[in-house]
Scaffold this active site. Structure first.
Site, short mmCIF file in Angstrom:
data_model
loop_
_atom_site.label_atom_id
_atom_site.label_comp_id
_atom_site.label_asym_id
_atom_site.label_seq_id
_atom_site.Cartn_x
_atom_site.Cartn_y
_atom_site.Cartn_z
CE LYS A 205 -14.12 -12.43 -30.67
NZ LYS A 205 -14.12 -11.36 -29.64
CD GLU A 279 -28.31 -21.24 -29.48
OE1 GLU A 279 -29.37 -20.58 -29.47
OE2 GLU A 279 -28.27 -22.45 -29.22
CB CYS A 313 -30.49 -13.72 -26.93
SG CYS A 313 -30.26 -15.08 -25.78
P1 NAP Z 1 -22.01 -9.58 -31.92
O1 NAP Z 1 -21.62 -8.21 -32.22
O2 NAP Z 1 -22.56 -10.43 -33.00
O3 NAP Z 1 -20.72 -10.27 -31.29
C1 NAP Z 1 -20.72 -11.61 -30.85
C2 NAP Z 1 -19.31 -12.11 -30.89
O4 NAP Z 1 -18.89 -12.19 -32.25
C3 NAP Z 1 -18.30 -11.21 -30.20
O5 NAP Z 1 -17.32 -12.01 -29.59
C4 NAP Z 1 -17.75 -10.43 -31.36
O6 NAP Z 1 -16.51 -9.87 -31.11
C5 NAP Z 1 -17.69 -11.47 -32.44
N1 NAP Z 1 -17.65 -10.98 -33.81
C6 NAP Z 1 -17.91 -9.73 -34.28
N2 NAP Z 1 -17.77 -9.70 -35.63
C7 NAP Z 1 -17.44 -10.96 -36.00
C8 NAP Z 1 -17.18 -11.57 -37.27
N3 NAP Z 1 -17.25 -10.90 -38.41
N4 NAP Z 1 -16.89 -12.88 -37.28
C9 NAP Z 1 -16.84 -13.60 -36.14
N5 NAP Z 1 -17.06 -13.07 -34.93
C10 NAP Z 1 -17.36 -11.77 -34.86
O7 NAP Z 1 -23.05 -9.65 -30.76
P2 NAP Z 1 -22.94 -8.96 -29.35
O8 NAP Z 1 -23.29 -7.54 -29.51
O9 NAP Z 1 -21.65 -9.32 -28.69
O10 NAP Z 1 -24.06 -9.75 -28.55
C11 NAP Z 1 -25.37 -9.40 -28.58
C12 NAP Z 1 -26.14 -10.29 -29.53
O11 NAP Z 1 -25.99 -11.66 -29.16
C13 NAP Z 1 -27.60 -10.02 -29.49
O12 NAP Z 1 -28.13 -9.96 -30.78
C14 NAP Z 1 -28.16 -11.20 -28.73
O13 NAP Z 1 -29.50 -11.46 -28.98
C15 NAP Z 1 -27.27 -12.28 -29.15
N6 NAP Z 1 -27.28 -13.40 -28.19
C16 NAP Z 1 -27.90 -14.56 -28.54
C17 NAP Z 1 -27.97 -15.61 -27.65
C18 NAP Z 1 -28.67 -16.88 -28.02
O14 NAP Z 1 -28.49 -17.87 -27.32
N7 NAP Z 1 -29.45 -16.92 -29.07
C19 NAP Z 1 -27.38 -15.49 -26.39
C20 NAP Z 1 -26.76 -14.30 -26.06
C21 NAP Z 1 -26.71 -13.26 -26.99
P3 NAP Z 1 -16.38 -8.46 -30.34
O15 NAP Z 1 -17.61 -8.22 -29.55
O16 NAP Z 1 -15.23 -8.70 -29.47
O17 NAP Z 1 -16.18 -7.44 -31.37
#
Ligand code: NAP
Ligand code: MG
Length: 500
Positions: A205, A279, A313
């Site tokens: 997804k 991650e 991140c």
């Molecule tokens: P997020 O809100 O956690 O969303 C990540 C993904 O998870 C999206 O596809 C989101 O869907 C989905 N999601 C939301 N609620 C969920 C649930 N209850 N169960 C399963 N999936 C769910 O994070 P984001 O705002 O998109 O991304 C930013 C974050 O990612 C930051 O904290 C960043 O540090 C982290 N990040 C980490 C890495 C790494 O390698 N460590 C790399 C890149 C980003 P929707 O967005 O479609 O609602």
């Protein structure tokens, strides 16, 4: 045997320089921003090797955050669609996992090459959908995504060498993968390539605001003749992500996103027997010592936090600078960010593009206001922002204390928090004083200090005298609340197999 005659040097007549008019230049070597992103008006789900309408018949818009215009309509998956995707991946698994590694490798090479062929088109699509500067999509996201497919293609028939000491390895089965919006195509490549190389099948997804390049990659998967069901894409928001990670047919979950959602997934999958890799977020310290090459360090600090609008991140969002050079570093940083070009991401001169969504823009504004209320000093250059779209000026918060929220929480925007330190021990203590542990940077002239810091810092990646360097061969992942498991390198492969 008579000695071969030495190769004769031929002097070719100099070719006359081609006369190029401006028009010729575009056709001869089109600027990336002029490439046609070939967007469809509507994108269906990609299940079982076909694009198919969602059961509910519902679609949602994906907008361009640079001007708020709708780019395409994206299918909204319901749990029935997620079931169909898992059923397809389950059917595809036996044949895919039994395929000889060299055959799986061929598919991965094909995907990599097709992506290279369409690199400009993908770069433009990525920039339009997500808001990142075209020079980053063009020079980083798309080539790195292709590099991940190439790298893992090479592993596919050499896996017995990847796990020395193990008697055998087996793929897990169907892997459920969920990715964020900051590097949509690259995170997709990080997830798909190792899963496929090791013989797993996938239901993935993408993030709600940035699904387009995943669906364009589905076109490439079709062109590469990947067997139906090996990769399936279900689109929608968080509920679809939850349906993927909670699906009983998922043998393994790979998630990249926020720590908050990562914790939810960990709780939900406890006791299920599913393998899990996470991650998550970060709050990296970028540490500048007095003996560092200061101009180089300032460039590294700027790149560390303003790359991809700070939606990274591993962004160096906390600058720790040694007191003796704090003033000069701050002055140089202010000078430097005054000349950063903020604006239309599709312009190849843009340094800082659009913030990915209004929601993210609001979050950045809120946290910066909190930083100022907590006592930090704000600096933003006086640049003009476009009227439409989501933009935020490059921002420096100086005089930040460890207790401030802007020193502790991930802002995920173009905002640098500056703290100072006196001794090496204090730098280590402050850098590690965070719930996260994804990355860190060290700027110093002393090799011994680099070794000491990289040993003492609790971070998955430590860059020395550079920042934001990536290579598919190098494992990436976090300590503490930044998650567990690695992506990239041999260690990344290990998370996709069971060892015997
Ligand atoms: P997020 O809100 O956690 O969303 C990540 C993904 O998870 C999206 O596809 C989101 O869907 C989905 N999601 C939301 N609620 C969920 C649930 N209850 N169960 C399963 N999936 C769910 O994070 P984001 O705002 O998109 O991304 C930013 C974050 O990612 C930051 O904290 C960043 O540090 C982290 N990040 C980490 C890495 C790494 O390698 N460590 C790399 C890149 C980003 P929707 O967005 O479609 O609602
Ligand atoms: Mg979008």
């Amino acid at each position: 045997m008579p000695a071969r005659p030495a190769a004769r040097r031929t002097t070719r007549p100099a070719r006359p320089a081609p006369e190029l008019s401006f028009g010729d230049l575009w056709t001869f070597d089109p600027a990336p921003e002029t490439a046609d992103p070939k967007l469809r008006q509507r994108y269906d789900l990609f299940i079982d090797g076909k694009f198919s309408a969602p059961v509910s018949g519902t679609y949602f818009p994906s907008i361009n955050p640079a001007n708020e215009k709708t780019l395409a309509q994206i299918a909204l998956a319901a749990s029935t669609d997620v079931d169909l995707a898992f059923a397809a991946a389950t059917r595809a698994f036996p044949a895919w996992s039994r395929l000889h590694g060299s055959e799986r490798g061929k598919y991965l090479y094909r995907i990599a090459r097709l992506l290279q062929d369409r690199a400009r088109e993908f770069a433009v699509a990525e920039t339009l959908d997500g808001g990142k500067p075209i020079k980053e999509s063009r020079d980083f996201d798309v080539p790195m995504a292709a590099a991940h497919f190439f790298y893992h293609a090479g592993w596919a028939d050499k896996l017995e060498y990847a796990f020395p000491g193990a008697r055998a390895w087996k793929p897990h089965g169907v892997v459920g993968q969920v990715i964020p919006w900051n590097f949509p195509l690259l995170m997709l490549a990080w997830k798909l390539a190792p899963a496929l190389a090791t013989g797993n099948t996938v239901v993935l997804k993408p993030a709600e605001t940035t699904s387009i390049t995943a669906l364009k990659l589905a076109e490439i998967l079709l062109e590469a003749d990947l067997p139906p069901g090996v990769v399936n894409f279900v689109t929608g928001a968080g509920e679809v992500g939850a349906a993927v990670v909670n699906h009983p047919a998922a043998a393994k979950i790979a998630f990249t996103g926020s720590t908050e959602v990562g914790k939810k997934i960990m709780r939900a999958s406890a006791g299920s027997g599913k393998k899990l890799t996470l991650e998550l977020g970060g709050k990296a310290a970028n540490i500048v010592f007095e003996d560092a090459p200061i101009d180089q360090a300032v460039e590294g600090v700027v790149n560390g936090i303003f790359f991809n609008q700070g939606h990274v991140c591993c962004a160096g969002s906390r600058l720790l600078v040694q007191e003796g050079v704090a003033e000069v570093v701050l002055a140089k940083l202010k000078n430097r960010i005054r000349v950063l070009r903020v604006g239309d991401p599709i312009d190849k001169n843009t340094d800082i593009g659009a913030i990915n969504s209004r929601e993210q823009l609001d979050k950045i504004r809120r946290l910066v206001n909190i930083g100022v209320k907590d006592g930090a000093e704000l600096y933003q250059p006086p640049c003009k922002l476009p009227e439409k779209g989501f933009y935020f000026r490059p921002t420096i918060l100086s005089g930040v204390q460890q207790s401030h929220r802007v020193a502790r929480e991930e802002i995920f925007g173009p905002v640098l928090s500056i703290l100072t330190f006196r001794t090496v021990e204090e730098a280590i203590e402050k850098a590690n004083n965070t719930a996260y542990g994804l990355s860190a940077g060290v700027w110093t002239d002393k090799g011994s200090r680099i070794l000491k810091m990289s040993t003492e810092l609790k971070a998955g990646v430590v860059w020395a005298n550079t920042y934001n360097r990536f290579d598919p061969a190098s494992p990436f992942g976090g300590y503490k609340e930044s998650g567990f498991g690695r992506e990239g390198g041999r260690h990344g492969l290990a998370d996709y197999v069971q060892l015997h």
